[in-house]
Design an enzyme around this catalytic site. Structure first.
Site, PDB file in Angstrom:
ATOM      1  N   LYS A  17       0.856  -1.185   0.000  1.00  0.00           N
ATOM      2  CA  LYS A  17       0.000   0.000   0.000  1.00  0.00           C
ATOM      3  C   LYS A  17       0.890   1.232   0.000  1.00  0.00           C
ATOM      4  CE  LYS A  17      -3.605   2.383   2.542  1.00  0.00           C
ATOM      5  NZ  LYS A  17      -4.649   2.264   3.554  1.00  0.00           N
ATOM      6  N   LYS A  77      -2.344  -1.330  -3.710  1.00  0.00           N
ATOM      7  CA  LYS A  77      -3.175  -0.138  -3.605  1.00  0.00           C
ATOM      8  C   LYS A  77      -2.320   1.099  -3.658  1.00  0.00           C
ATOM      9  CE  LYS A  77      -6.239   1.841  -0.181  1.00  0.00           C
ATOM     10  NZ  LYS A  77      -6.721   1.692   1.163  1.00  0.00           N
ATOM     11  N   LYS A 125       1.224   9.951   5.658  1.00  0.00           N
ATOM     12  CA  LYS A 125       1.355   8.557   6.099  1.00  0.00           C
ATOM     13  C   LYS A 125       2.641   7.918   5.585  1.00  0.00           C
ATOM     14  CE  LYS A 125      -3.650   7.911   6.700  1.00  0.00           C
ATOM     15  NZ  LYS A 125      -4.803   6.985   6.597  1.00  0.00           N
ATOM     16  N   ARG A 142     -10.858   9.707   2.170  1.00  0.00           N
ATOM     17  CA  ARG A 142     -10.704  10.308   3.501  1.00  0.00           C
ATOM     18  C   ARG A 142     -11.884  11.216   3.804  1.00  0.00           C
ATOM     19  NH1 ARG A 142      -4.144  11.157   3.073  1.00  0.00           N
ATOM     20  NH2 ARG A 142      -3.679   8.918   3.044  1.00  0.00           N
ATOM     21  N   SER A 186     -10.359   5.638  -4.441  1.00  0.00           N
ATOM     22  CA  SER A 186     -11.294   6.748  -4.603  1.00  0.00           C
ATOM     23  C   SER A 186     -10.835   7.786  -5.626  1.00  0.00           C
ATOM     24  CB  SER A 186     -11.526   7.406  -3.247  1.00  0.00           C
ATOM     25  OG  SER A 186     -10.291   7.841  -2.689  1.00  0.00           O
ATOM     26  N   GLU A 207       7.538  -6.919   1.116  1.00  0.00           N
ATOM     27  CA  GLU A 207       6.308  -6.804   1.917  1.00  0.00           C
ATOM     28  C   GLU A 207       5.403  -8.024   1.700  1.00  0.00           C
ATOM     29  OE1 GLU A 207       5.203  -4.852   4.175  1.00  0.00           O
ATOM     30  OE2 GLU A 207       6.128  -2.874   4.001  1.00  0.00           O
ATOM     31  N   TYR A 238     -15.368   0.741  -6.543  1.00  0.00           N
ATOM     32  CA  TYR A 238     -16.655   1.390  -6.271  1.00  0.00           C
ATOM     33  C   TYR A 238     -17.646   1.145  -7.404  1.00  0.00           C
ATOM     34  CZ  TYR A 238     -13.794   3.451  -2.693  1.00  0.00           C
ATOM     35  OH  TYR A 238     -12.957   3.591  -1.616  1.00  0.00           O
TER      36      TYR A 238
END
Ligand code: PBG
Length: 328
Positions: free
Chosen positions: A198, A252, A221, A208, A278, A237, A317
């Site tokens: 990610k 992602k 982040k 968010r 998004s 990872e 979505y």
């Protein structure tokens, strides 16, 4: 070896039936995971500003939508809560309240729609006063204490009936800790879909807003989500998460990271998913609204691209809309 004119690549493109016949990659409703944003209340359907067509819905409405998703062949819904600001604290304790919003939503959907899988996100951002995915101490996101909190959150979700748990927090060691806790508590069948790779991305902005973390988030982040320049690191990872007990892995965002999807599938040959996030949704919607692209064609092309890159499925979505179209 293949030389013109004995080989004419256009032969197999000459008609729709020929193109259908040679198509290597297809898209099915069963490849789609549908995210739902859940809020308190009854009969609530409120729009998300930066994601036209996406809504925050109360549990009763979410249950109806899960029914509809199952009826159209979607195997899994992913629940994301937007909770009251007063419940967002430094300790994030609402995340492991067995009666919190997502746990209640999970129980309601499980009871009403037994034939769909339910996924819950493990990360503290919707519960945090600072909008971070982990616990913040002195301005730092502390890893090991965050993992303890994430384990509590995952256990509460498993108790509520989550079939799939999706740790999206990017703390080190959380997959192993959650897996051991699930085994210890007898939740041996709960699947872990790890957000293994990610990235710290600008494409999460509209999400968010949807979960109300835009108002709380302090800073960025980058100390836990990955740097956009790295690909080998994503392989490490994934290797660690698989060793720690992940059943499936997620990349992602999606479209800007198809090389990562492709490498994971080739190097690990495990169930691999991408999250069409998004911001990717918002870009398609905004360009379509201006008449700059054909909306439906752009949606399908973007989803087929994930499958072509090696993804077994896509969290999107657009899942319900596309599943309806695919059936029709
Ligand atoms: C939070 C989380 C995020 C998304 C899914 N889970 C946002 C973030 O990491 O800040 C983004 C999804 C999207 O943009 O659609 N752990």
């Amino acid at each position: 070896m293949h030389q013109f004119p004995r080989t004419r690549m256009r032969r197999t493109r000459q008609a729709p039936w020929a193109r259908d016949l040679v198509r290597e990659t297809t898209l099915h409703a069963a490849d789609l995971i549908w995210p739902l944003f859940v809020v308190e209340g009854e009969n609530v359907v409120e729009p998300v500003g930066a994601m036209p067509g996406v809504e925050r819905i109360s549990i009763d409405v979410a249950t109806e939508r899960a029914r509809e998703a199952a009826d159209h062949g979607i195997p899994l819904v992913a629940l994301f809560p937007n909770i009251d600001r007063s419940l967002r604290t430094e300790e994030c304790a609402e995340a492991w309240n067995p009666d919190n919003l997502v746990c209640r939503a999970t129980r309601a959907i499980r009871a009403a729609v037994p034939d769909i899988g339910i996924m819950e996100d493990v990360a503290l951002d919707p519960y945090s006063a600072t909008g971070h995915d982990g616990i913040v101490r002195g301005g730092r996101i502390v890893n090991d204490e965050s993992v303890e909190a994430l384990v509590r959150q995952a256990l509460a979700q498993a108790e509520a009936g989550a079939d799939v748990i999706g740790p999206s927090d990017m703390m080190d060691g959380r997959i192993g800790a959650i897996r051991d806790a699930l085994e210890g508590a007898g939740h041996t069948d709960v699947m872990l879909l790890s957000y293994a790779a990610k990235y710290a991305s600008s494409f999460y902005g509209p999400f968010r807003e949807a979960v109300g973390a835009d108002a709380t988030l302090k800073g960025d982040k980058k100390t836990y989500q990955m740097d956009a320049g790295n690909a080998d690191e994503a392989m490490r990872e994934v290797a660690m998460d698989l060793a720690e007990g992940a059943d499936m892995v997620m990349v992602k965002p999606g479209l800007a990271y198809l090389d990562i999807c492709s490498r994971i599938k080739r190097e690990f040959a495990v169930p691999t998913y991408a999250y069409q996030v998004s911001g990717e949704y918002a870009m398609i919607e905004a360009a379509a609204e201006r008449g700059w692209i054909d909306r439906e064609k752009a949606i399908l092309e973007s989803l087929v691209a994930f499958r072509r890159a090696g993804c077994d499925g896509i969290l999107t979505y657009y899942a319900l809309e596309v599943a309806k179209g695919l059936r029709g």
